[in-house]
Design a protein around this motif. Structure first.
Motif, short mmCIF file in Angstrom:
data_model
loop_
_atom_site.label_atom_id
_atom_site.label_comp_id
_atom_site.label_asym_id
_atom_site.label_seq_id
_atom_site.Cartn_x
_atom_site.Cartn_y
_atom_site.Cartn_z
N SER A 283 1.08 -1.16 -0.01
CA SER A 283 -0.16 0.17 -0.33
C SER A 283 0.38 1.03 0.22
N LYS A 285 2.61 4.43 -1.00
CA LYS A 285 2.41 5.27 -2.54
C LYS A 285 3.49 5.01 -3.29
N ASP A 286 3.30 5.16 -4.28
CA ASP A 286 3.93 4.84 -5.70
C ASP A 286 5.07 6.19 -6.09
N ASP A 287 5.61 6.67 -6.43
CA ASP A 287 6.31 7.06 -6.61
C ASP A 287 7.13 7.39 -7.87
#
Length: 316
Positions: A283, A285-287
């Protein structure tokens, strides 16, 4: 998302590719490796137990990697137990350049064959192109013609497996329409890109995660979620990230030039990340900064790719 182990995708410390060949779950990455590359490769193999080394012509260190591999084999490691990956750079994405480029890589690595040969990025660049390229420096890429030559390398026994890096779903679907040998895939875990990952799973394509600890833009080892889970499990943040990648169903190629870190990074077997913690890691958060390719390919003023979305076929 269920862990890979729950889905039966992991066999001990390796994965089985569609070709039937096995790929070690953990390998040594050599991107931006320094002057001690040969030492790092030898140490990883002879002291830490690595059997997979990932490199590329564009890194400019294949001769050093070759010295490390040679030293390891002279120390008693049989070539057949090693898995060596290299990559075909953008300026050589022309059918007639594929065989001589691979042969030059084999010469530098002091090997008779590669276990995996990858298309580094799906963009053909003009010789001497700027980075990022300017208008006119990204040329037409004969993807099908290049892939046929890659397949011929397999037929000739120079390469055991072939694959691609940094492909979008659009480009992967195009390739699959004409491919006789399906590719393996290499991608970055810091931008999880579930869309391409799920597409690969449906096609039975194995994925390798490069730079699993993050990048200069975002060091995932310092993420609070990672640090909390590492403390809970009494493992290093790096070990948690590597283990997460394996449990997700990908092999992984962490890079380090420090002997102690090289040895630590492969100590990821014999324990599991609990399901609750695995989900927490999924979960994060993508960067997208870690894998937009902006540094290499996005030229916001002169193009031809003026944004990451253009570069990634708007998949992101």
């Amino acid at each position: 998302m269920a862990s890979a182990k729950a889905m039966g995708q992991v066999e001990q410390d390796h994965f089985v590719l569609k070709s039937g060949h096995t790929m070690p779950a953990v390998g040594l990455g050599t991107w931006r490796a320094g002057s001690d590359t040969a030492h790092s490769v030898q140490t990883a193999i002879t002291e830490a137990g690595y059997r997979h080394v990932d490199t590329a012509a564009q890194y400019g260190i294949e001769k050093d990697v070759g010295q490390g591999l040679k030293a390891a084999m002279e120390a008693g490691i049989n070539r057949k137990y090693l898995f060596v990956t290299s990559k075909l750079w953008c300026t050589n994405l022309v059918p007639e350049r594929v065989p001589p480029t691979l042969k030059n890589t084999l010469k530098d690595l002091q090997l008779d064959y590669l276990d995996l040969y990858l298309i580094h990025w799906p963009f053909r660049l003009k010789d001497g192109a700027h980075m990022p390229p300017e208008a006119g420096e990204v040329l037409e890429f004969d993807m099908e013609g290049v892939w046929r030559e890659m397949e011929n390398l397999v037929k000739d026994g120079l390469v055991k497996n072939i694959g691609v890096c940094n492909y979008t779903v659009t480009k992967l679907n195009r390739l699959m329409q004409s491919a006789n040998i399906p590719p393996a895939m290499e991608m970055h875990p810091g931008w999880k890109n579930d869309k391409i990952f799920e597409a690969c799973k449906k096609l039975g394509i194995h994925v390798t995660a490069y730079s699993p600890l993050g990048s200069s833009e975002k060091n995932l080892a310092h993420d609070p979620v990672v640090e909390k889970i590492a403390n809970k499990l009494n493992k290093s943040p790096g070990q948690v990230l590597i283990k997460w990648a394996i449990q997700r169903g990908t092999s992984v190629i962490p890079k380090s030039s420090k002997d102690e870190r090289i040895k630590e990074n492969i100590q990821v077997f014999g324990w599991e990340i609990p399901e609750e913690d695995f989900k927490a890691l999924c979960s994060i958060k993508d960067d997208k900064r870690v894998l937009t390719g902006e540094e290499l390919f996005v030229n916001k003023t002169h193009g031809p790719y003026k944004s990451a979305s253009e570069l990634w076929d708007h998949d992101n």
